[in-house]
Design a protein around this motif. Structure first.
Motif, mmCIF file in Angstrom:
data_model
loop_
_atom_site.group_PDB
_atom_site.id
_atom_site.type_symbol
_atom_site.label_atom_id
_atom_site.label_comp_id
_atom_site.label_asym_id
_atom_site.label_seq_id
_atom_site.Cartn_x
_atom_site.Cartn_y
_atom_site.Cartn_z
ATOM 1 N N GLN A 253 -8.936 -23.913 30.862
ATOM 2 C CA GLN A 253 -10.311 -24.375 30.673
ATOM 3 C C GLN A 253 -10.868 -23.881 29.335
ATOM 4 N N LYS A 254 -10.623 -22.629 28.988
ATOM 5 C CA LYS A 254 -11.105 -22.085 27.714
ATOM 6 C C LYS A 254 -10.389 -22.760 26.542
ATOM 7 N N LYS A 255 -9.085 -23.070 26.697
ATOM 8 C CA LYS A 255 -8.368 -23.791 25.637
ATOM 9 C C LYS A 255 -9.028 -25.136 25.361
ATOM 10 N N ARG A 256 -9.408 -25.857 26.413
ATOM 11 C CA ARG A 256 -10.071 -27.153 26.225
ATOM 12 C C ARG A 256 -11.415 -26.975 25.515
ATOM 13 N N GLN A 257 -12.163 -25.939 25.921
ATOM 14 C CA GLN A 257 -13.456 -25.690 25.290
ATOM 15 C C GLN A 257 -13.280 -25.341 23.805
ATOM 16 N N VAL A 258 -12.301 -24.509 23.501
ATOM 17 C CA VAL A 258 -12.041 -24.127 22.109
ATOM 18 C C VAL A 258 -11.559 -25.341 21.311
ATOM 19 N N LEU A 259 -10.719 -26.186 21.912
ATOM 20 C CA LEU A 259 -10.262 -27.395 21.224
ATOM 21 C C LEU A 259 -11.446 -28.273 20.852
ATOM 22 N N ILE A 260 -12.377 -28.470 21.766
ATOM 23 C CA ILE A 260 -13.556 -29.287 21.472
ATOM 24 C C ILE A 260 -14.375 -28.643 20.359
ATOM 25 N N HIS A 261 -14.490 -27.328 20.377
ATOM 26 C CA HIS A 261 -15.215 -26.616 19.318
ATOM 27 C C HIS A 261 -14.556 -26.858 17.953
ATOM 28 N N GLU A 262 -13.245 -26.682 17.896
ATOM 29 C CA GLU A 262 -12.537 -26.865 16.621
ATOM 30 C C GLU A 262 -12.522 -28.327 16.195
ATOM 31 N N LEU A 263 -12.453 -29.250 17.152
ATOM 32 C CA LEU A 263 -12.548 -30.680 16.829
ATOM 33 C C LEU A 263 -13.915 -31.017 16.252
ATOM 34 N N THR A 264 -14.961 -30.373 16.766
ATOM 35 C CA THR A 264 -16.302 -30.582 16.214
ATOM 36 C C THR A 264 -16.324 -30.172 14.746
ATOM 37 N N HIS A 265 -15.714 -29.025 14.428
ATOM 38 C CA HIS A 265 -15.610 -28.614 13.022
ATOM 39 C C HIS A 265 -14.856 -29.669 12.211
ATOM 40 N N ALA A 266 -13.724 -30.138 12.730
ATOM 41 C CA ALA A 266 -12.911 -31.119 12.004
ATOM 42 C C ALA A 266 -13.681 -32.415 11.771
ATOM 43 N N ILE A 267 -14.372 -32.895 12.794
ATOM 44 C CA ILE A 267 -15.148 -34.132 12.661
ATOM 45 C C ILE A 267 -16.218 -33.971 11.593
ATOM 46 N N LEU A 268 -16.976 -32.878 11.667
ATOM 47 C CA LEU A 268 -18.032 -32.652 10.680
ATOM 48 C C LEU A 268 -17.456 -32.560 9.265
ATOM 49 N N HIS A 269 -16.331 -31.885 9.134
ATOM 50 C CA HIS A 269 -15.692 -31.763 7.819
ATOM 51 C C HIS A 269 -15.270 -33.133 7.287
ATOM 52 N N GLU A 270 -14.638 -33.918 8.126
ATOM 53 C CA GLU A 270 -14.103 -35.212 7.673
ATOM 54 C C GLU A 270 -15.199 -36.219 7.353
ATOM 55 N N VAL A 271 -16.395 -36.054 7.923
ATOM 56 C CA VAL A 271 -17.496 -36.969 7.581
ATOM 57 C C VAL A 271 -18.379 -36.406 6.477
ATOM 58 N N GLY A 272 -17.958 -35.276 5.888
ATOM 59 C CA GLY A 272 -18.631 -34.796 4.694
ATOM 60 C C GLY A 272 -19.494 -33.561 4.824
ATOM 61 N N TYR A 273 -19.594 -32.976 6.005
ATOM 62 C CA TYR A 273 -20.381 -31.752 6.167
ATOM 63 C C TYR A 273 -19.490 -30.548 5.880
ATOM 64 N N LYS A 274 -19.494 -30.105 4.647
ATOM 65 C CA LYS A 274 -18.638 -28.989 4.245
ATOM 66 C C LYS A 274 -19.233 -27.650 4.667
ATOM 67 N N GLU A 275 -20.559 -27.530 4.641
ATOM 68 C CA GLU A 275 -21.243 -26.324 5.109
ATOM 69 C C GLU A 275 -21.693 -26.580 6.538
ATOM 70 N N GLN A 276 -21.183 -25.791 7.474
ATOM 71 C CA GLN A 276 -21.481 -26.026 8.884
ATOM 72 C C GLN A 276 -22.153 -24.808 9.499
ATOM 73 N N ASP A 277 -23.125 -25.074 10.349
ATOM 74 C CA ASP A 277 -23.844 -24.037 11.075
ATOM 75 C C ASP A 277 -23.049 -23.704 12.335
ATOM 76 N N GLU A 278 -22.464 -22.506 12.377
ATOM 77 C CA GLU A 278 -21.593 -22.118 13.493
ATOM 78 C C GLU A 278 -22.332 -22.126 14.831
ATOM 79 N N GLU A 279 -23.599 -21.732 14.832
ATOM 80 C CA GLU A 279 -24.364 -21.747 16.085
ATOM 81 C C GLU A 279 -24.533 -23.174 16.595
ATOM 82 N N LEU A 280 -24.844 -24.108 15.703
ATOM 83 C CA LEU A 280 -24.984 -25.507 16.099
ATOM 84 C C LEU A 280 -23.660 -26.051 16.631
ATOM 85 N N VAL A 281 -22.559 -25.783 15.925
ATOM 86 C CA VAL A 281 -21.241 -26.242 16.377
ATOM 87 C C VAL A 281 -20.931 -25.673 17.761
ATOM 88 N N SER A 282 -21.206 -24.392 17.961
ATOM 89 C CA SER A 282 -20.926 -23.754 19.254
ATOM 90 C C SER A 282 -21.749 -24.372 20.377
#
Length: 97
Positions: A49-78
């Protein structure tokens, strides 16, 4: 274990392994997204369950990066990724529509 996920036209490899090191972080991370190599690392010793949650967290970072958000707010992503994980987990039929 390795799996490929397409994000913004890029193929990210998901690697589940116990030891990985980010480029600039000495903390004992649960996951890490390497944008340059398109690799998402997930710590092997986490519960499924935690692996799935972490995967979604890291995918959120990847999605934001690929659409151009290079500076990301870790609290918002979490907060967003925890909410998305809950919605997907509590509504498994959602993706079968």
């Amino acid at each position: 274990m390795e799996e490929n996920i397409k994000v913004g036209g890029m193929t990210y490899i998901v690697k589940v392994q116990e030891h990985f090191k980010s480029h600039d972080d000495e903390r004992n991370l649960w996951g890490y997204c390497d944008y340059e190599q398109q690799i998402i690392y997930i710590r092997q010793s986490l519960s499924d369950q935690k692996k799935r949650q972490v995967l979604i967290h890291e995918l959120t970072h990847a999605i934001l990066h690929e659409v151009g958000y290079k500076e990301q707010d870790e609290e918002l992503v979490s907060r967003f990724s925890i909410g998305l994980h809950q919605v997907l987990n509590d509504n498994p039929e959602l993706l079968s529509v």
